[in-house]
Scaffold this motif. Sequence first.
Motif, PDB file in Angstrom:
ATOM      1  N   ALA A   4     -93.320  42.043  24.221  1.00  0.00           N
ATOM      2  CA  ALA A   4     -93.700  40.674  23.855  1.00  0.00           C
ATOM      3  C   ALA A   4     -92.980  39.665  24.746  1.00  0.00           C
ATOM      4  O   ALA A   4     -91.853  39.895  25.193  1.00  0.00           O
ATOM      5  CB  ALA A   4     -93.354  40.403  22.392  1.00  0.00           C
ATOM      6  N   ALA A   5     -93.641  38.541  24.971  1.00  0.00           N
ATOM      7  CA  ALA A   5     -92.998  37.425  25.663  1.00  0.00           C
ATOM      8  C   ALA A   5     -92.086  36.708  24.678  1.00  0.00           C
ATOM      9  O   ALA A   5     -92.471  36.442  23.538  1.00  0.00           O
ATOM     10  CB  ALA A   5     -94.049  36.460  26.201  1.00  0.00           C
ATOM     11  N   VAL A   6     -90.875  36.409  25.123  1.00  0.00           N
ATOM     12  CA  VAL A   6     -89.899  35.659  24.328  1.00  0.00           C
ATOM     13  C   VAL A   6     -89.563  34.407  25.124  1.00  0.00           C
ATOM     14  O   VAL A   6     -89.080  34.490  26.253  1.00  0.00           O
ATOM     15  CB  VAL A   6     -88.616  36.488  24.080  1.00  0.00           C
ATOM     16  N   MET A   7     -89.841  33.237  24.544  1.00  0.00           N
ATOM     17  CA  MET A   7     -89.546  31.983  25.222  1.00  0.00           C
ATOM     18  C   MET A   7     -88.419  31.258  24.512  1.00  0.00           C
ATOM     19  O   MET A   7     -88.457  31.073  23.300  1.00  0.00           O
ATOM     20  CB  MET A   7     -90.770  31.066  25.254  1.00  0.00           C
ATOM     21  N   VAL A   8     -87.438  30.847  25.308  1.00  0.00           N
ATOM     22  CA  VAL A   8     -86.362  30.008  24.823  1.00  0.00           C
ATOM     23  C   VAL A   8     -86.560  28.639  25.445  1.00  0.00           C
ATOM     24  O   VAL A   8     -86.620  28.510  26.671  1.00  0.00           O
ATOM     25  CB  VAL A   8     -84.981  30.573  25.215  1.00  0.00           C
ATOM     26  N   VAL A   9     -86.699  27.616  24.614  1.00  0.00           N
ATOM     27  CA  VAL A   9     -86.787  26.245  25.106  1.00  0.00           C
ATOM     28  C   VAL A   9     -85.381  25.678  24.986  1.00  0.00           C
ATOM     29  O   VAL A   9     -84.864  25.482  23.884  1.00  0.00           O
ATOM     30  CB  VAL A   9     -87.806  25.401  24.310  1.00  0.00           C
ATOM     31  N   CYS A  16     -95.152  25.513  29.910  1.00  0.00           N
ATOM     32  CA  CYS A  16     -95.197  24.596  28.765  1.00  0.00           C
ATOM     33  C   CYS A  16     -94.793  25.331  27.488  1.00  0.00           C
ATOM     34  O   CYS A  16     -95.123  26.508  27.315  1.00  0.00           O
ATOM     35  CB  CYS A  16     -96.620  24.061  28.648  1.00  0.00           C
ATOM     36  N   PRO A  17     -94.135  24.654  26.556  1.00  0.00           N
ATOM     37  CA  PRO A  17     -93.753  25.305  25.304  1.00  0.00           C
ATOM     38  C   PRO A  17     -94.895  25.496  24.306  1.00  0.00           C
ATOM     39  O   PRO A  17     -94.710  26.126  23.267  1.00  0.00           O
ATOM     40  CB  PRO A  17     -92.673  24.383  24.730  1.00  0.00           C
ATOM     41  N   VAL A  18     -96.084  24.993  24.606  1.00  0.00           N
ATOM     42  CA  VAL A  18     -97.242  25.162  23.718  1.00  0.00           C
ATOM     43  C   VAL A  18     -98.453  25.619  24.527  1.00  0.00           C
ATOM     44  O   VAL A  18     -98.479  25.495  25.747  1.00  0.00           O
ATOM     45  CB  VAL A  18     -97.588  23.857  22.952  1.00  0.00           C
ATOM     46  N   GLY A  19     -99.459  26.155  23.820  1.00  0.00           N
ATOM     47  CA  GLY A  19    -100.706  26.529  24.466  1.00  0.00           C
ATOM     48  C   GLY A  19    -100.653  27.856  25.193  1.00  0.00           C
ATOM     49  O   GLY A  19    -101.235  28.002  26.261  1.00  0.00           O
ATOM     50  N   HIS A  20     -99.969  28.822  24.623  1.00  0.00           N
ATOM     51  CA  HIS A  20     -99.804  30.119  25.274  1.00  0.00           C
ATOM     52  C   HIS A  20    -101.028  31.018  25.095  1.00  0.00           C
ATOM     53  O   HIS A  20    -101.726  30.933  24.093  1.00  0.00           O
ATOM     54  CB  HIS A  20     -98.558  30.819  24.728  1.00  0.00           C
ATOM     55  N   VAL A  21    -101.252  31.887  26.060  1.00  0.00           N
ATOM     56  CA  VAL A  21    -102.373  32.828  26.043  1.00  0.00           C
ATOM     57  C   VAL A  21    -102.186  33.860  24.923  1.00  0.00           C
ATOM     58  O   VAL A  21    -103.110  34.139  24.169  1.00  0.00           O
ATOM     59  CB  VAL A  21    -102.491  33.537  27.410  1.00  0.00           C
ATOM     60  N   ASP A  22    -100.999  34.443  24.843  1.00  0.00           N
ATOM     61  CA  ASP A  22    -100.672  35.441  23.820  1.00  0.00           C
ATOM     62  C   ASP A  22     -99.652  34.874  22.844  1.00  0.00           C
ATOM     63  O   ASP A  22     -98.961  33.895  23.149  1.00  0.00           O
ATOM     64  CB  ASP A  22    -100.052  36.698  24.467  1.00  0.00           C
ATOM     65  N   LYS A  23     -99.538  35.508  21.686  1.00  0.00           N
ATOM     66  CA  LYS A  23     -98.508  35.133  20.721  1.00  0.00           C
ATOM     67  C   LYS A  23     -97.153  35.298  21.400  1.00  0.00           C
ATOM     68  O   LYS A  23     -96.883  36.320  22.033  1.00  0.00           O
ATOM     69  CB  LYS A  23     -98.587  36.039  19.491  1.00  0.00           C
TER      70      LYS A  23
END
Length: 167
Positions: free
Chosen positions: A63-68, A107-114
């Motif tokens: 899974a992709a994990v994003m830290v803002v 961008c922190p919103v509008g991702h292709v996958d969860k």
Amino acid sequence: MNTTTLPDTAQRVADLLVTLGHDKPVVMLPETGKTSAEAAAGLGCSVAEIAKSIVFRRLSDDAAVMVVASGANRVDEHKVAAIVGPLGRADAKFVKTRIGYAIGGVCPVGHVDKTVMLIDADLMQLPSVWAAAGHPHAVFNLTPAQLQAMTGAPVVDVALRSQSEAA
């Protein structure tokens, strides 16, 4: 609204922000905003006010994990891994495929996958922040509370602290 024609990915973010009820436009920087320092210089704000998106790959399920995170902070991968599980590096192809944006404009919103999301607690101390809007020259302004509401991400301590800060 910005009268400049936006690149496709930035326009997609602008449209999404309107759908989310966000009232601030996507702004195009004359110079690149690929790094927090470049974005801050272009906007005339502090590096801390740049909400940078750092993407990791969770090893257990890919899974992709994003830290803002605050642009002034380095992300402590050990803190992030303690919350979400063991992490690996996310290369440019992984980020583009899973998130939907190229590195430098994530961008922190509008991702292709969860996407598994975390927000740096230090951002919550600021009146407003600037986030990438899908393109290396595109950004948008929002409050940390709006960022949390848009992403639904938990606010956690992810900053790498020096030994003196941790004491």
